[in-house]
Write an enzyme that holds these catalytic residues in place. Structure first.
Site, PDB file in Angstrom:
ATOM      1  N   ASP A 118      -1.991  -1.014   6.007  1.00  0.00           N
ATOM      2  CA  ASP A 118      -2.311  -0.372   7.287  1.00  0.00           C
ATOM      3  C   ASP A 118      -3.795  -0.095   7.508  1.00  0.00           C
ATOM      4  OD1 ASP A 118      -2.441   3.131   7.049  1.00  0.00           O
ATOM      5  OD2 ASP A 118      -2.291   1.819   5.319  1.00  0.00           O
ATOM      6  N   SER A 119      -4.623  -0.171   6.435  1.00  0.00           N
ATOM      7  CA  SER A 119      -6.016   0.285   6.564  1.00  0.00           C
ATOM      8  C   SER A 119      -7.031  -0.744   6.098  1.00  0.00           C
ATOM      9  CB  SER A 119      -6.218   1.573   5.755  1.00  0.00           C
ATOM     10  OG  SER A 119      -5.537   2.639   6.348  1.00  0.00           O
ATOM     11  N   LYS A 141      -8.390  -4.652  -3.684  1.00  0.00           N
ATOM     12  CA  LYS A 141      -6.978  -4.819  -4.046  1.00  0.00           C
ATOM     13  C   LYS A 141      -6.628  -6.280  -4.330  1.00  0.00           C
ATOM     14  CE  LYS A 141      -5.323  -0.802  -1.450  1.00  0.00           C
ATOM     15  NZ  LYS A 141      -4.358  -0.312  -0.441  1.00  0.00           N
ATOM     16  N   ASN A 175      -8.938  -0.907   3.589  1.00  0.00           N
ATOM     17  CA  ASN A 175      -8.930  -1.317   2.179  1.00  0.00           C
ATOM     18  C   ASN A 175      -7.787  -2.279   1.844  1.00  0.00           C
ATOM     19  OD1 ASN A 175      -6.963   0.689   2.410  1.00  0.00           O
ATOM     20  ND2 ASN A 175      -7.362   1.556   0.404  1.00  0.00           N
ATOM     21  N   ASP A 215       0.868  -1.177   0.000  1.00  0.00           N
ATOM     22  CA  ASP A 215       0.000   0.000   0.000  1.00  0.00           C
ATOM     23  C   ASP A 215       0.911   1.235   0.000  1.00  0.00           C
ATOM     24  OD1 ASP A 215      -2.316   1.680   0.580  1.00  0.00           O
ATOM     25  OD2 ASP A 215      -1.560   1.762   2.633  1.00  0.00           O
ATOM     26  N   MET A 216       0.369   2.403  -0.228  1.00  0.00           N
ATOM     27  CA  MET A 216       1.185   3.625  -0.243  1.00  0.00           C
ATOM     28  C   MET A 216       0.980   4.490   1.005  1.00  0.00           C
ATOM     29  SD  MET A 216       3.274   3.650  -2.803  1.00  0.00           S
ATOM     30  CE  MET A 216       3.709   5.330  -3.263  1.00  0.00           C
TER      31      MET A 216
END
Length: 271
Positions: A215-216, A192, A218, A9-10
């Site tokens: 981390d989240s 994702k 999604n 993830d970013m």
């Protein structure tokens, strides 16, 4: 060890709170990944055009699962995009417009779109995540393939809005949190993990070959899917429960530390 793919993830993961990363360290790691035939994938809720801005030298070498899975690129070529029907788009836009306090962006293949009457602060925030962002007079007149909607709210309002949209848009779109006050409305099933699965099929690989870092909310599906799933030190509690392993937070290069562990063949990659 059978790691063939690293997915990250970013926001809140690969990027620190200043929205940067240690480029010299990562570029050295990437050259080593390349030598070993390990693929690097960026999986984010953000727009493809925003994501490639972080990797100008690599954008045609690596793969991107953008817009939370609704858009997949490999080596600069589009492999897949999700699509709402015109009827579905109208229902979603109509529902979002019912709440006059709600500001949102409609995400499409050519661009993202925001109301020309949206507050300046909201537009400025969204422009950081959507590098192609066009003002529109009427959302219903957008002439583009739409596949996602993005909202930003104070944290305390998020649970109520998610519950409301979950009921109102059941079967058409699913609300997911992506951290930092963002709610994304995604097409059910186009998360994702779905985008990553498309790449794995193309590469004749399986989730057993995947390291995923997030981390989240999604990130949940991709963390459940991957053999080696890592939650950031700053991750939401439910994400820490889902992931098999933990790493440092995003301000201490937690994602790069996982990549280094892969390259060094240290725990858990040496078992």
């Amino acid at each position: 060890m059978s790691v063939k793919v690293i997915v990250t993830d970013m926001d809140g993961t690969f990027l620190n709170d200043a929205k940067t990363y240690n480029q010299p360290r990562f570029m050295a790691q990437y050259q080593e990944l390349k030598k070993r035939g390990i693929k690097f994938v960026v999986a984010s809720g953000n727009q493809y055009y925003q994501l490639i801005s972080f990797f100008p030298e690599l954008k045609d070498e690596i793969s991107f699962v953008a817009e939370n899975g609704a858009l997949v690129y490999e080596h600069g070529k589009q492999l897949f995009h999700g699509e709402l029907t015109r009827h579905e788009s109208r229902i979603v836009i109509g529902e979002l417009l019912k709440d006059k306090q709600l500001n949102f962006v409609a995400c499409g293949l050519q661009s993202a779109y925001v109301s020309e009457n949206a507050p300046e602060a909201f537009v400025a925030l969204m422009a950081k995540h959507y590098h192609r962002l066009k003002p529109v007079k009427d959302y219903q007149e957008i002439d583009d393939v739409l596949f996602k909607f993005s909202l930003n709210l104070p944290d305390e309002q998020i649970p109520l809005v998610i519950d409301k949209l979950h009921v109102a848009l059941d079967g058409i779109m699913k609300p997911v949190t992506s951290g930092f006050g963002f709610i994304d409305l995604i097409i059910p099933g186009l998360h994702k993990a779905n985008g990553i699965s498309r790449l794995l099929k193309r590469w004749d690989l399986s989730p057993q070959n995947v390291v995923a870092i997030g981390d989240s909310g999604n990130d949940a599906e991709m963390l459940k899917m991957a053999r080696y799933s890592f939650a950031m030190g700053n991750a939401a509690e439910n994400i820490k429960q889902i992931a098999r392993y933990a790493t440092d937070d995003n301000n201490h290069e937690g994602a790069l530390n996982v990549i280094q562990a892969v390259l060094d063949n240290t725990s858990p990659f040496n078992s």
